[in-house]
Motif scaffolding. Structure first.
Motif, short mmCIF file in Angstrom:
data_model
loop_
_atom_site.label_atom_id
_atom_site.label_comp_id
_atom_site.label_asym_id
_atom_site.label_seq_id
_atom_site.Cartn_x
_atom_site.Cartn_y
_atom_site.Cartn_z
N GLN A 181 -6.79 -2.64 3.61
CA GLN A 181 -5.53 -3.14 3.08
C GLN A 181 -5.74 -3.62 1.65
O GLN A 181 -6.86 -3.79 1.19
CB GLN A 181 -5.02 -4.29 3.96
CG GLN A 181 -4.78 -3.89 5.40
CD GLN A 181 -4.30 -5.04 6.28
OE1 GLN A 181 -4.50 -6.20 5.96
NE2 GLN A 181 -3.68 -4.70 7.39
N VAL A 182 -4.65 -3.84 0.91
CA VAL A 182 -4.79 -4.41 -0.43
C VAL A 182 -5.39 -5.81 -0.30
O VAL A 182 -5.33 -6.44 0.75
CB VAL A 182 -3.45 -4.48 -1.18
CG1 VAL A 182 -2.89 -3.10 -1.42
CG2 VAL A 182 -2.45 -5.37 -0.46
N THR A 183 -5.95 -6.30 -1.39
CA THR A 183 -6.54 -7.62 -1.34
C THR A 183 -5.47 -8.70 -1.26
O THR A 183 -4.30 -8.47 -1.58
CB THR A 183 -7.40 -7.88 -2.58
OG1 THR A 183 -6.53 -7.92 -3.73
CG2 THR A 183 -8.45 -6.79 -2.78
N ARG A 184 -5.90 -9.87 -0.85
CA ARG A 184 -4.99 -11.00 -0.81
C ARG A 184 -4.38 -11.24 -2.18
O ARG A 184 -3.18 -11.50 -2.32
CB ARG A 184 -5.76 -12.23 -0.33
CG ARG A 184 -4.95 -13.49 -0.18
CD ARG A 184 -5.86 -14.64 0.20
NE ARG A 184 -5.12 -15.87 0.45
CZ ARG A 184 -5.69 -17.05 0.63
NH1 ARG A 184 -7.03 -17.14 0.61
NH2 ARG A 184 -4.95 -18.12 0.84
N GLU A 199 -8.72 -15.81 4.35
CA GLU A 199 -9.38 -14.70 5.02
C GLU A 199 -10.12 -15.16 6.26
O GLU A 199 -10.18 -14.45 7.26
CB GLU A 199 -10.30 -13.99 4.03
CG GLU A 199 -9.54 -13.30 2.91
CD GLU A 199 -10.43 -12.58 1.92
OE1 GLU A 199 -11.68 -12.67 2.07
OE2 GLU A 199 -9.90 -11.91 1.02
N ALA A 200 -10.67 -16.37 6.22
CA ALA A 200 -11.36 -16.90 7.40
C ALA A 200 -10.38 -17.07 8.55
O ALA A 200 -10.71 -16.79 9.72
CB ALA A 200 -12.02 -18.24 7.06
N THR A 201 -9.16 -17.52 8.25
CA THR A 201 -8.14 -17.67 9.28
C THR A 201 -7.74 -16.31 9.83
O THR A 201 -7.58 -16.14 11.06
CB THR A 201 -6.91 -18.39 8.72
OG1 THR A 201 -7.29 -19.69 8.27
CG2 THR A 201 -5.82 -18.52 9.77
N ALA A 244 2.18 -9.19 -6.02
CA ALA A 244 3.36 -8.35 -5.85
C ALA A 244 4.53 -9.10 -5.22
O ALA A 244 5.65 -8.57 -5.18
CB ALA A 244 3.01 -7.14 -4.97
N ALA A 245 4.30 -10.31 -4.74
CA ALA A 245 5.32 -11.03 -3.97
C ALA A 245 6.27 -11.81 -4.87
O ALA A 245 5.86 -12.41 -5.86
CB ALA A 245 4.65 -11.98 -2.99
N GLU A 288 0.81 -1.21 0.00
CA GLU A 288 0.00 0.00 0.00
C GLU A 288 0.85 1.26 0.00
O GLU A 288 0.42 2.31 -0.49
CB GLU A 288 -0.91 0.02 1.24
CG GLU A 288 -1.98 -1.06 1.25
CD GLU A 288 -1.51 -2.37 1.88
OE1 GLU A 288 -2.35 -3.15 2.31
OE2 GLU A 288 -0.27 -2.62 1.94
N SER A 289 2.05 1.20 0.56
CA SER A 289 2.85 2.41 0.77
C SER A 289 3.30 3.06 -0.52
O SER A 289 3.49 4.28 -0.58
CB SER A 289 4.08 2.08 1.61
OG SER A 289 5.04 1.39 0.83
#
Length: 215
Positions: free
Chosen positions: A166-169, A141-143, A175-176, A123-124
């Motif tokens: 926050q950005v989505t999963r 997301e449940a976790t 981006a990773a 996000e930055s």
């Protein structure tokens, strides 16, 4: 492997709330990485007498300062979630201070490589350009929701609101460069951390001009 006088590999570790960023960072630290945690740095800026407190008081007023002179986190959290301009104003105060402190910690690093823990790295808009690799800690997301509700005592709607800011999963994973999946506890984390540690050590060795066989 002596990297004290060689450029160190800089990795940005990120993940949504409740994904286990601190747990994973601690595991890398145990293997010899230097950890620079921007959340801890930010907290140190807003304790009583912290370097950001005078500017925060001037910008937002005493109603956001606790009686002992620290940031009233609950009040500020409520403000920035409801007022995007206030969020930008707070970031304008904190981010340069956090960046300078993080760079100072990295410059003093004794590990083979440096991991910057940056929850809002994607996000930055600036952190991605300052690290060689992005490591995302991922879980369902449940976790996320169940962990944060148990850890912080928040209601499900509150956790979902934080996640929505926050950005989505999917954006984070896109981006990773590297991903660690944290849905199944510590036992499942350990081999993933060890495997990436070996990758990072190999990259660091190459940066330092050390042949792989000497690792």
């Amino acid at each position: 492997m002596d990297t004290r006088h060689a450029p160190l590999l800089h990795i940005g570790l990120t993940g949504g709330i409740g994904c286990g960023k601190t747990t994973v960072a601690n595991m890398f630290a145990a293997l010899g990485a230097t950890i620079v945690d921007t959340d801890l740095i930010a907290h140190s800026m807003t304790v009583p007498g912290g370097p950001a407190m005078a500017a925060i008081g001037a910008a937002f007023g005493e109603q956001y300062i606790t009686p002992d002179g620290a940031l009233d986190r609950a009040a500020m959290r409520a403000l920035v979630f409801s007022d995007p301009a206030a969020k930008l104003r707070l970031e304008g105060i904190l981010h340069p201070l956090i960046r300078a402190a993080a760079e100072a910690e990295a410059a003093a690093a004794q590990g083979a490589y440096v991991i910057f823990v940056v929850p809002l790295l994607i996000e930055s808009g600036s952190w991605q350009g300052r690290v060689a690799r992005v490591l995302a800690i991922d879980c369902s997301e449940a976790t996320q929701i169940s962990r944060v509700m148990a850890r912080n005592g928040l209601q499900e709607a509150q956790v979902k609101a934080i996640m929505a800011a926050q950005v989505t999963r999917q954006q984070r994973l896109a981006a990773a460069d590297d991903v660690i999946v944290n849905d199944d506890g510590i036992a499942a984390l350990a081999p993933q951390v060890e495997a990436l540690h070996q990758v990072y050590m190999a990259i660091s060795a190459g940066m330092a001009g050390i042949p792989m066989e000497r690792l």
